[in-house]
Motif scaffolding. Structure first.
Motif, PDB file in Angstrom:
ATOM      1  N   GLY A 106       6.807   2.534 -32.663  1.00  0.00           N
ATOM      2  CA  GLY A 106       8.063   3.215 -32.941  1.00  0.00           C
ATOM      3  C   GLY A 106       8.109   4.651 -32.464  1.00  0.00           C
ATOM      4  N   LEU A 107       6.980   5.177 -31.972  1.00  0.00           N
ATOM      5  CA  LEU A 107       6.963   6.551 -31.478  1.00  0.00           C
ATOM      6  C   LEU A 107       7.653   6.641 -30.125  1.00  0.00           C
ATOM      7  CD1 LEU A 107       3.286   7.573 -32.317  1.00  0.00           C
ATOM      8  CD2 LEU A 107       5.346   8.243 -33.560  1.00  0.00           C
ATOM      9  N   SER A 108       8.333   7.739 -29.903  1.00  0.00           N
ATOM     10  CA  SER A 108       8.948   7.981 -28.592  1.00  0.00           C
ATOM     11  C   SER A 108       7.992   8.831 -27.766  1.00  0.00           C
ATOM     12  CB  SER A 108      10.288   8.694 -28.745  1.00  0.00           C
ATOM     13  OG  SER A 108      10.117   9.931 -29.406  1.00  0.00           O
ATOM     14  N   VAL A 109       7.620   8.315 -26.623  1.00  0.00           N
ATOM     15  CA  VAL A 109       6.688   9.008 -25.727  1.00  0.00           C
ATOM     16  C   VAL A 109       7.460   9.512 -24.514  1.00  0.00           C
ATOM     17  CG1 VAL A 109       4.617   8.787 -24.316  1.00  0.00           C
ATOM     18  CG2 VAL A 109       4.781   7.558 -26.489  1.00  0.00           C
ATOM     19  N   PRO A 110       7.392  10.810 -24.200  1.00  0.00           N
ATOM     20  CA  PRO A 110       8.125  11.335 -23.035  1.00  0.00           C
ATOM     21  C   PRO A 110       7.691  10.649 -21.748  1.00  0.00           C
ATOM     22  CG  PRO A 110       7.267  13.118 -24.405  1.00  0.00           C
ATOM     23  CD  PRO A 110       6.645  11.859 -24.913  1.00  0.00           C
ATOM     24  N   ALA A 111       8.663  10.414 -20.896  1.00  0.00           N
ATOM     25  CA  ALA A 111       8.357   9.792 -19.607  1.00  0.00           C
ATOM     26  C   ALA A 111       7.626  10.785 -18.707  1.00  0.00           C
ATOM     27  CB  ALA A 111       9.646   9.329 -18.931  1.00  0.00           C
ATOM     28  N   ALA A 112       6.754  10.253 -17.883  1.00  0.00           N
ATOM     29  CA  ALA A 112       5.991  11.103 -16.967  1.00  0.00           C
ATOM     30  C   ALA A 112       6.907  11.669 -15.881  1.00  0.00           C
ATOM     31  CB  ALA A 112       4.861  10.301 -16.334  1.00  0.00           C
ATOM     32  N   LYS A 113       6.651  12.917 -15.502  1.00  0.00           N
ATOM     33  CA  LYS A 113       7.389  13.517 -14.392  1.00  0.00           C
ATOM     34  C   LYS A 113       6.852  12.940 -13.085  1.00  0.00           C
ATOM     35  CE  LYS A 113       7.833  17.888 -16.928  1.00  0.00           C
ATOM     36  NZ  LYS A 113       6.947  17.506 -18.051  1.00  0.00           N
ATOM     37  N   GLY A 114       7.660  13.000 -12.052  1.00  0.00           N
ATOM     38  CA  GLY A 114       7.224  12.451 -10.775  1.00  0.00           C
ATOM     39  C   GLY A 114       7.979  13.051  -9.608  1.00  0.00           C
ATOM     40  N   LEU A 115       7.547  12.691  -8.415  1.00  0.00           N
ATOM     41  CA  LEU A 115       8.249  13.105  -7.201  1.00  0.00           C
ATOM     42  C   LEU A 115       8.295  11.920  -6.241  1.00  0.00           C
ATOM     43  CD1 LEU A 115       5.796  13.586  -4.930  1.00  0.00           C
ATOM     44  CD2 LEU A 115       5.473  15.651  -6.260  1.00  0.00           C
ATOM     45  N   ASP A 116       9.268  11.938  -5.362  1.00  0.00           N
ATOM     46  CA  ASP A 116       9.466  10.830  -4.432  1.00  0.00           C
ATOM     47  C   ASP A 116       8.566  10.980  -3.207  1.00  0.00           C
ATOM     48  OD1 ASP A 116      11.329   9.672  -6.057  1.00  0.00           O
ATOM     49  OD2 ASP A 116      13.055  10.565  -5.039  1.00  0.00           O
ATOM     50  N   VAL A 117       7.958   9.883  -2.831  1.00  0.00           N
ATOM     51  CA  VAL A 117       7.124   9.821  -1.630  1.00  0.00           C
ATOM     52  C   VAL A 117       7.748   8.800  -0.686  1.00  0.00           C
ATOM     53  CG1 VAL A 117       4.855   9.271  -0.709  1.00  0.00           C
ATOM     54  CG2 VAL A 117       5.056  10.417  -2.924  1.00  0.00           C
ATOM     55  N   VAL A 118       7.990   9.215   0.532  1.00  0.00           N
ATOM     56  CA  VAL A 118       8.634   8.334   1.505  1.00  0.00           C
ATOM     57  C   VAL A 118       7.605   7.853   2.522  1.00  0.00           C
ATOM     58  CG1 VAL A 118      10.409   8.150   3.281  1.00  0.00           C
ATOM     59  CG2 VAL A 118      10.836   9.523   1.225  1.00  0.00           C
ATOM     60  N   SER A 119       7.516   6.555   2.678  1.00  0.00           N
ATOM     61  CA  SER A 119       6.664   5.952   3.705  1.00  0.00           C
ATOM     62  C   SER A 119       7.545   5.174   4.668  1.00  0.00           C
ATOM     63  CB  SER A 119       5.627   5.012   3.060  1.00  0.00           C
ATOM     64  OG  SER A 119       4.948   4.277   4.055  1.00  0.00           O
ATOM     65  N   GLU A 120       7.478   5.549   5.938  1.00  0.00           N
ATOM     66  CA  GLU A 120       8.282   4.877   6.960  1.00  0.00           C
ATOM     67  C   GLU A 120       7.520   3.738   7.623  1.00  0.00           C
ATOM     68  OE1 GLU A 120       9.512   7.945   9.578  1.00  0.00           O
ATOM     69  OE2 GLU A 120      10.963   8.809   8.158  1.00  0.00           O
ATOM     70  N   GLY A 121       6.303   3.472   7.142  1.00  0.00           N
ATOM     71  CA  GLY A 121       5.557   2.322   7.652  1.00  0.00           C
ATOM     72  C   GLY A 121       4.759   2.580   8.906  1.00  0.00           C
ATOM     73  N   VAL A 122       4.469   3.852   9.198  1.00  0.00           N
ATOM     74  CA  VAL A 122       3.625   4.164  10.348  1.00  0.00           C
ATOM     75  C   VAL A 122       2.171   3.947   9.927  1.00  0.00           C
ATOM     76  CG1 VAL A 122       2.935   5.915  12.012  1.00  0.00           C
ATOM     77  CG2 VAL A 122       5.307   5.826  11.198  1.00  0.00           C
ATOM     78  N   CYS A 123       1.515   2.980  10.547  1.00  0.00           N
ATOM     79  CA  CYS A 123       0.197   2.540  10.097  1.00  0.00           C
ATOM     80  C   CYS A 123      -0.849   2.722  11.194  1.00  0.00           C
ATOM     81  CB  CYS A 123       0.252   1.068   9.673  1.00  0.00           C
ATOM     82  SG  CYS A 123      -1.320   0.380   9.138  1.00  0.00           S
ATOM     83  N   LEU A 124      -1.982   3.308  10.826  1.00  0.00           N
ATOM     84  CA  LEU A 124      -3.127   3.432  11.724  1.00  0.00           C
ATOM     85  C   LEU A 124      -4.184   2.428  11.287  1.00  0.00           C
ATOM     86  CD1 LEU A 124      -4.670   4.963  13.988  1.00  0.00           C
ATOM     87  CD2 LEU A 124      -5.573   6.445  12.172  1.00  0.00           C
ATOM     88  N   ILE A 125      -4.628   1.586  12.213  1.00  0.00           N
ATOM     89  CA  ILE A 125      -5.639   0.578  11.913  1.00  0.00           C
ATOM     90  C   ILE A 125      -6.931   0.959  12.616  1.00  0.00           C
ATOM     91  CG2 ILE A 125      -6.253  -1.856  12.062  1.00  0.00           C
ATOM     92  CD1 ILE A 125      -3.337  -2.565  12.055  1.00  0.00           C
ATOM     93  N   LEU A 126      -8.017   0.960  11.865  1.00  0.00           N
ATOM     94  CA  LEU A 126      -9.343   1.276  12.393  1.00  0.00           C
ATOM     95  C   LEU A 126     -10.220   0.046  12.278  1.00  0.00           C
ATOM     96  CD1 LEU A 126      -9.879   4.589  10.369  1.00  0.00           C
ATOM     97  CD2 LEU A 126      -8.747   4.358  12.577  1.00  0.00           C
ATOM     98  N   GLY A 127     -11.100  -0.136  13.256  1.00  0.00           N
ATOM     99  CA  GLY A 127     -12.035  -1.249  13.147  1.00  0.00           C
ATOM    100  C   GLY A 127     -12.422  -1.829  14.494  1.00  0.00           C
ATOM    101  N   PRO A 128     -13.327  -2.801  14.478  1.00  0.00           N
ATOM    102  CA  PRO A 128     -13.726  -3.475  15.723  1.00  0.00           C
ATOM    103  C   PRO A 128     -12.524  -4.155  16.383  1.00  0.00           C
ATOM    104  CG  PRO A 128     -15.191  -4.045  13.895  1.00  0.00           C
ATOM    105  CD  PRO A 128     -14.039  -3.334  13.303  1.00  0.00           C
ATOM    106  N   SER A 129     -12.586  -4.318  17.690  1.00  0.00           N
ATOM    107  CA  SER A 129     -11.445  -4.832  18.445  1.00  0.00           C
ATOM    108  C   SER A 129     -10.943  -6.163  17.918  1.00  0.00           C
ATOM    109  CB  SER A 129     -11.823  -4.974  19.923  1.00  0.00           C
ATOM    110  OG  SER A 129     -12.130  -3.724  20.485  1.00  0.00           O
ATOM    111  N   GLU A 130     -11.837  -7.126  17.706  1.00  0.00           N
ATOM    112  CA  GLU A 130     -11.384  -8.454  17.328  1.00  0.00           C
ATOM    113  C   GLU A 130     -10.714  -8.468  15.961  1.00  0.00           C
ATOM    114  OE1 GLU A 130     -15.748  -7.932  16.301  1.00  0.00           O
ATOM    115  OE2 GLU A 130     -14.399  -7.521  17.989  1.00  0.00           O
TER     116      GLU A 130
END
Length: 649
Positions: A106-130
């Protein structure tokens, strides 16, 4: 608090006394249903339509939320009474525990503050060729993919995505804002029958939103599992690679990043005047989100993973956990204890868990003995939010013991450090449980002798330091001074009076005001309750006259200033006003008068024994006065002086 509790005994598998529960909690309870999620779904819908009802079933929360959406009702809060209280082999009374869990919900807990993070899907892949190229082929339709191969890789035969080769020298940032630096960078030149690589260049820089690391080597970041946007998988383990690809494909869009920690730089005891003091947060942060920033520290919220280790170990309160705020955790602890005792319970035990521990409780309840009726679970966002102050507050509120269930990913060294401090202050009633088997958890909790809980409970409020002190006084009423571990944030300052010259460098640097002076007399004063044991005073003392003693002084003397060292002041030989320290002035005169070239003249040596005003006056009137300027100043020439020398006037 909800107006009504909707009860269900889950097909008769648990016992709930609706009447007694309503009397104990003061909340109206429905009749005891048996299958709200199936045959009783119409009853559940009617309760939801009325609003302000809590469903006492967490297993089917998604079902009830969907049902509420269908009838345009607000999503109901769901409370788990079954796994945490109802399903148990203990034949004792479950009413006090259920009452406590309902009061907490029954206790009211304040919601956590936050900020928006935008990801446009630019991805770097590391690893062996195959491996890396195969991963890029699967992600090319949903992400903007670039593959970085090592310097020996052959050119690929595909233009569906970008491919470069080189050495990744540096990576920083998190989801949506990674910054990378590549040396020996070579771009693909897809011309002719045989593709080749361009000239190598050092210092290539770029940015991306996601990094998919399939190298199988050393992680690019500390605590890689806590770095959002950085996905790492063993290239030899196909299922883990598949999981990483699935996660990467979902990391496009706008995400909310919680702001876990609040920073008050003015309270920080990290550094003063180039001298280092407290480094607790810098030493313990697993992700490297904290850095030194002059006299205080700064936190990169994008890298912070919210483990709360820094806030728990911060002695001054400059860093506090804010998702949710620290005071809400104290309210939850005290509410659980108060409701349990008010319902007729005696000597409850607190079990602190996170999400992993909550799953273990559910498994123990379904397949094993469950929890004893006197064990009250408290689920927190991060285990390290529960430190020594919280444990002491729980014991002072009426809990007989506090058990913390360790979970994967938690910083064990932080918890062990806080547990040692809690036991030193609270009488060895806090335990760290390192268990991964639900049955072992049940057996451990069932098989212990429960000590007597505090009779005259207290529920202090204030900062973590204030709560810890008041709780300790209640738990250890006969104690005056308690010795503590060497890394404790409470203690005294000891001064070697034979070495101290009362230069007061320590006073000027003390971040908490524990060390002070007397403007009228040469005194070094100290208020023990304010001391953080940061070590700045010991580090800056030129005479190395200061040492620290970790302890908690529970007497009233810790709340007032005491004199650590004082000496007789020196009286000015001209006007008689008091200044400086007599022993220091005499020592300076002894070393300089007649021995230093600037003090060969008795008059000059006498100035050492003068106050500031008299010293300036004596210098002004002495022979070869440096303030005299070499005689009278020349008369200022005017226009008339120049005109008088002209022949036409």
């Amino acid at each position: 608090m909800a107006k009504q509790l909707i009860l269900c005994d889950c097909s008769g598998s648990q016992q709930i006394d609706a009447t007694a529960l309503s009397q104990a909690t003061g909340v109206s309870c429905s009749k005891l249903h048996s299958a709200l999620c199936t045959t009783g779904i119409d009853t559940a819908a009617a309760a939801l339509a009325g609003g302000e009802a809590t469903i006492c079933c967490a297993q089917e929360q998604r079902l009830f939320e969907e049902l509420a959406a269908e009838i345009d009702a607000p999503a109901p809060p769901c409370l788990d009474l079954r796994d945490r209280a109802g399903w148990t082999s203990d034949e004792g009374n479950t009413l006090p525990k259920m009452s406590a869990l309902i009061a907490e919900a029954g206790l009211s807990v304040p919601a956590a503050k936050g900020l928006d993070v935008v990801s446009e899907g630019v991805c770097l892949i590391l690893g062996p060729s195959e491996i890396a190229l195969a991963a890029a082929e699967k992600l090319q339709d949903v992400l903007a993919v670039t593959v970085l191969l090592d310097k020996t890789a052959e050119p690929p035969m595909s233009r569906a995505f970008d491919v470069v080769r080189g050495d990744l020298r540096q990576a920083s940032g998190a989801l949506g804002q990674f910054e990378i630096r590549i040396d020996a960078l070579q771009q693909l030149e897809p011309v002719g029958r045989n593709w080749s690589w361009g000239d190598a260049r050092n210092g290539g820089r770029s940015s991306c939103d996601i990094i998919l690391d399939l190298t199988g080597g050393t992680s690019l970041f500390p605590a890689p599992e806590k770095r959002e946007g950085y996905l790492r998988a063993d290239p030899a383990h196909a299922p883990s690679v598949a999981d990483a690809l699935l996660q990467a494909s979902q990391m496009v869009g706008t995400f909310e990043k919680p702001l876990y920690v609040r920073n008050e730089p003015l309270l920080c005891a990290h550094s003063r005047a180039g001298q280092t003091g407290c480094t607790n947060c810098l030493d313990i942060c697993p992700t490297g989100a904290i850095s030194s920033n002059g006299d205080h520290v700064s936190i990169d919220p994008m890298i912070c993973a919210g483990c709360s280790s820094c806030a728990t170990l911060c002695p001054s309160g400059a860093l506090t956990y804010d998702a949710p705020p620290t005071d809400s955790l104290f309210r939850r602890i005290q509410t659980l204890a108060k409701a349990y005792l008010a319902a007729g319970g005696v000597a409850p035990r607190l079990l602190v868990v996170n999400g992993h521990g909550g799953e273990m409780i559910s498994l123990a309840a379904r397949f094993g003995r469950g929890l004893p009726v006197d064990v009250v679970p408290l689920e927190v966002e991060a285990l390290n939010t529960f430190g020594h102050a919280e444990a002491l507050a729980a014991l002072a509120a009426g809990f007989a013991t506090v058990d913390i269930l360790l979970a994967p990913g938690a910083e064990r060294d932080v918890m062990e450090r806080e547990l040692a401090l809690a036991n030193a202050l609270g009488g060895n009633k806090t335990t760290l449980l390192d268990l991964n088997d639900p049955d072992a958890l049940s057996e451990t909790l069932f098989g212990v002798e429960v000590p007597t809980a505090l009779g005259d409970v207290v529920r202090p409020i204030g900062t973590r330091r204030q709560i810890a002190r008041q709780a300790t006084k209640a738990l250890m009423p006969d104690a005056e001074v308690l010795p503590l571990p060497s890394d404790a944030p409470y203690g005294a300052v000891e001064v070697d009076t034979s070495a101290c010259t009362l230069c007061l460098s320590c006073v000027s640097l003390c971040p908490s005001g524990a060390l002070g002076d007397n403007p009228d007399l040469p005194q070094l004063r100290f208020q023990e309750d304010a001391c953080l044991q940061c070590g700045l005073c010991a580090n800056i003392c030129p005479e190395k006259a200061i040492t620290l003693e970790p302890r908690l002084n529970l007497t009233d003397s810790a709340l007032s200033q005491t004199v650590l060292h004082e000496e007789e002041p020196f009286a000015c030989v001209e006007c008689g006003s008091l200044f400086g320290v007599k022993s220091t002035v005499e020592k300076i005169v002894e070393k300089l008068a007649g021995k230093h070239s600037m003090f060969q003249n008795p008059g000059a040596a006498r100035m050492i024994q003068m106050c500031d005003n008299c010293r300036v006056d004596a210098q002004y009137h002495q022979e070869n006065n440096p303030f005299g300027g070499g005689g009278d100043r020349p008369r200022v020439r005017t226009t008339d002086d120049y005109l008088s020398k002209r022949r036409d006037h």
